[in-house]
Design an enzyme around this catalytic site. Structure first.
Site, PDB file in Angstrom:
ATOM      1  CD  GLU A 192      94.086  51.867 -16.196  1.00  0.00           C
ATOM      2  OE1 GLU A 192      93.847  52.006 -18.054  1.00  0.00           O
ATOM      3  OE2 GLU A 192      93.476  52.469 -15.790  1.00  0.00           O
ATOM      4  NE  ARG A 210      87.917  51.748 -20.355  1.00  0.00           N
ATOM      5  CZ  ARG A 210      87.710  53.245 -20.254  1.00  0.00           C
ATOM      6  NH1 ARG A 210      89.188  54.244 -20.805  1.00  0.00           N
ATOM      7  NH2 ARG A 210      86.469  54.050 -20.062  1.00  0.00           N
ATOM      8  CG  HIS A 216      92.436  56.545 -17.188  1.00  0.00           C
ATOM      9  ND1 HIS A 216      92.162  55.142 -17.047  1.00  0.00           N
ATOM     10  CD2 HIS A 216      91.388  57.171 -17.615  1.00  0.00           C
ATOM     11  CE1 HIS A 216      91.298  55.447 -17.574  1.00  0.00           C
ATOM     12  NE2 HIS A 216      90.988  56.104 -19.017  1.00  0.00           N
TER      13      HIS A 216
END
Ligand code: NAP
Length: 318
Positions: free
Chosen positions: A267, A238, A285
């Site tokens: 993000e 993350r 991602h």
């Protein structure tokens, strides 16, 4: 009448499996996270919700609804740092995730980022596309040779181990790691006392811990400063595990060899400073982005819905 809300479009067989279980399945057509109003509606209008990354079920969202109709958040994905699980439990809502289904695909992307960063793959591709390649010569675009080097895994869980196995068996690499608890491993690996200590020993630091308050900015300026000048940092976990500002500084001043990132602090915002650098590989991602993997994740989430409807419990509680 049991109503299920699937908060993103999912592969057709997954939706069909859900439809076989519930009276009504509503598939939200949008691809962006739930808005504040939609988060509230998830708790008031549905018995079951299949949310995913970006759907910010914070403590405030649960506190805003007195007697929620929703009884289950069957998260699509192993990472659940977007759900305040303590607040969900207090509200009487069960939360599940999809561990295992994501492991190999995410580990593959981790190793891909190690190679891309070490061997300057994205930079080379940009060179070719810009029609700026002048031809092969013995000292062109020299990167770091990966086989036989040393990798340091931050978080030796399912994905951490899958990356370590690939590194050991596939690339003959030495494996060091840090982990919260003791791990029984079936391949050779050395547990190191502190992250900073490990950062100074290895050629690659690979981040595979969950996101959340406990791991926020675990990779900070001190850890980055401890890394060797040729070493590469990879993050498939993350974004907020890395202090992005500190990383930008390290990359700008070339105090580390490079970085490969699949995830970002804010993000989908990727800072211009990162996008301007050649020594960082930036992926959107992609960890689990393969149809069969997304289908397996979906079926696992739906299996949790099925178990909950049949027994009141889920197979993968968090
Ligand atoms: P996992 O099996 O739970 O592994 C996490 C590991 O991190 C565990 O071994 C855990 O230690 C360790 N850990 C947790 N907190 C720590 C700390 N403060 N210090 C050191 N170690 C710590 O989870 P996983 O299935 O491998 O997934 C890991 C994460 O990857 C997910 O949470 C998700 O956020 C991310 N992910 C990203 C993608 C992507 O698309 N890029 C895809 C899938 C997953 P213990 O053994 O003590 O619990």
């Amino acid at each position: 009448m049991t109503r299920l809300w699937i908060t993103r479009p999912l592969p057709t067989p997954v939706v069909a499996a859900a439809q076989a279980l519930c009276d009504e399945v509503v598939v939200r057509p949008e691809t962006l996270p739930l808005s504040a109003e939609e988060l509230r509606r998830a708790l008031t209008d549905f018995d079951l919700v299949l949310p995913t990354l970006g759907d910010q079920f914070s403590a405030a969202v649960f506190a805003d609804v007195d007697a929620p109709r929703c009884r289950l958040l069957a998260n699509f994905g192993v990472g659940f740092n977007h759900i305040d699980t303590g607040a969900a439990a207090k509200a009487g809502i069960v939360v599940s995730n999809t561990p295992g289904a994501v492991t190999d695909a995410t580990a593959d992307i981790g190793v891909m980022l190690m190679l891309m960063s070490a061997r300057r793959a994205a930079e080379g591709e940009r060179l070719v596309r810009a029609d700026a390649w002048e031809g092969w010569h013995p000292t062109q675009m020299l990167g770091l040779h990966m086989s036989g080097k040393c990798v340091g895994i931050v978080g030796m869980g399912r994905i951490g181990q899958a990356i370590a196995r690939r590194c050991h068996f596939g690339f003959g690499m030495e494996v060091h790691y840090v982990n919260r608890s003791e791990k029984a491993l079936d391949f050779p690996a050395t547990r190191v006392g502190t992250l900073t200590e490990m950062a100074g020993q290895v050629d690659f630091v690979v981040v595979a811990v969950p996101g959340g308050a406990e791991t926020r900015h675990m990779i900070n300026a001190e850890v980055l400063a401890a890394m060797q000048a040729h070493a590469h940092l990879v993050n498939i976990a993350r974004g907020d595990v890395i202090d992005e500002e500190a990383l930008i500084h390290a990359l700008q001043s070339n105090t580390i060899g490079g970085a490969g990132l699949d995830v970002y602090e804010r993000e989908p915002l990727v800072p211009q400073e990162l996008r301007a650098l050649d020594n960082v590989t930036l992926l959107p991602h992609l960890g689990t982005a393969a149809l069969e993997v997304r289908t397996a994740m979906g079926h696992m989430a739906v299996d949790n819905v099925r178990a909950f409807l049949e027994t009141g419990q889920v197979s993968n509680p968090v």
